[in-house]
Design a protein around this motif. Structure first.
Motif, short mmCIF file in Angstrom:
data_model
loop_
_atom_site.label_atom_id
_atom_site.label_comp_id
_atom_site.label_asym_id
_atom_site.label_seq_id
_atom_site.Cartn_x
_atom_site.Cartn_y
_atom_site.Cartn_z
N UNK A 1 -30.33 8.08 25.73
CA UNK A 1 -30.00 9.49 25.60
C UNK A 1 -31.18 10.28 25.09
N UNK A 2 -31.08 11.61 25.22
CA UNK A 2 -32.12 12.50 24.72
C UNK A 2 -31.46 13.71 24.09
N UNK A 3 -32.01 14.13 22.96
CA UNK A 3 -31.57 15.36 22.30
C UNK A 3 -32.65 16.42 22.47
N UNK A 4 -32.25 17.58 22.97
CA UNK A 4 -33.17 18.69 23.15
C UNK A 4 -32.75 19.83 22.24
N UNK A 5 -33.71 20.45 21.56
CA UNK A 5 -33.43 21.54 20.63
C UNK A 5 -33.88 22.87 21.21
#
Length: 309
Positions: free
Chosen positions: A125-129
């Protein structure tokens, strides 16, 4: 696309019937009935230690990876630096890895490139802000300009169109960090959910959990909620369970612990000019070899270096 399941050398054959790492991460993050925890990792060693300690998932921390490389958490490390480190984290454990992707290192095109490369390297997964590029760490200073809400939504849509459900996509909201009111944070959450986010990460720099809990009550669990209690660490875990938080990220603690330990050892060695007082308090080399499965190598040699008969 290359197969990047956990290293066979380190961990043995993959079990095809077992859930994929992406499925494992999705199950952890999507559950509001059972709180899950992700432990920070910044290299292969910290990943192996976290797995051995009993964690079921890892957070590839942008701050910690930058620190380990000698950079500041201000997009000084490039996306390619991040991807290379993530590969070592993935290969060093059998745990799903959620990657701190900052804002995607640019516009929608950079974000989808990052997501595609992370998928190739085995991330789950990836978290983008929703910060502007280049970003600065959320706890540094008071100037945190946010991306336009529609432009950031485009980044999320581009990532989703590129990797579909092959990566868990977490949208990280920095509105409260930037000083905006709760209504703005909630508006962002709804827009990002519509753009395809699988979960929402609400970030706060307050020393109490009040701000985050207010968001959780108003959000009403439309999507799973992820938190990072770096500043409000005194809050009992039971509070998060009652608020139906999905996932807690311990975001930088292995890196900070490593700094403390290395600082102490270096100071003692330079002061005493030997390691006699240090050796009893640090892992032996045998422990290091055991952690990284050195015992697998002679077994492999016996299998593959036998002379032909």
């Amino acid at each position: 696309m290359q197969d990047h399941s956990p290293s066979l050398l380190a961990n043995g054959p993959d079990q095809s019937a077992a859930p994929s790492l992406i499925e494992l991460l999705r199950a952890q993050i999507s559950s509001s009935s059972e709180l899950s925890f992700l432990m920070e990792a910044h290299d292969g060693l910290s990943a192996a230690i976290a797995e051995r300690a009993g964690f079921n998932g890892l957070w590839a921390s942008g701050l910690s990876i930058a620190c380990s490389l000698g950079y500041r958490d201000a997009n000084e490390a490039s996306w390619s630096h991040l991807v290379e480190v993530v590969e070592r984290i993935v290969d060093s454990s059998q745990l799903p890895v959620l990657v701190d992707g900052d804002g995607g290192f640019g516009n929608f095109n950079n974000a989808r490139l990052l997501a595609r490369k992370l998928l190739q390297r085995g991330a789950a997964g990836v978290a983008l802000e929703d910060n502007c590029f280049p970003k600065i760490n959320s706890f540094v200073g008071d100037r945190h300009p946010l991306a336009d809400i529609d432009e950031f939504s485009g980044r999320l849509r581009a990532v989703k169109d590129t990797v579909a459900d092959d990566l868990v996509l977490v949208a990280r909201i920095e509105a409260l960090i930037a000083g905006f009111e709760m209504d703005e944070a909630l508006l962002c959450a709804h827009v990002y959910a519509d753009a395809g986010a699988d979960a929402i990460l609400i970030h706060s720099r307050r020393s109490t959990a009040d701000e985050m809990l207010s968001f959780a009550r108003a959000w009403q669990n439309r999507l799973p909620l992820v938190i990072v209690p770096t500043k409000y660490y005194r809050t009992p875990i039971s509070v998060y369970r009652e608020a139906r938080i999905s996932t807690v990220i311990w975001a930088n603690h292995s890196m900070r612990a490593a700094i403390a330990a290395m600082r102490q050892v270096c100071r003692r060695i330079i002061a005493e000019e030997n390691t006699a007082s240090v050796e009893p308090n640090i892992p032996s080399l045998d422990e290091v070899f055991e952690l990284l499965k050195y015992d697998e190598l002679p077994r492999a040699e016996a299998l593959y270096l036998r002379p032909r008969r």
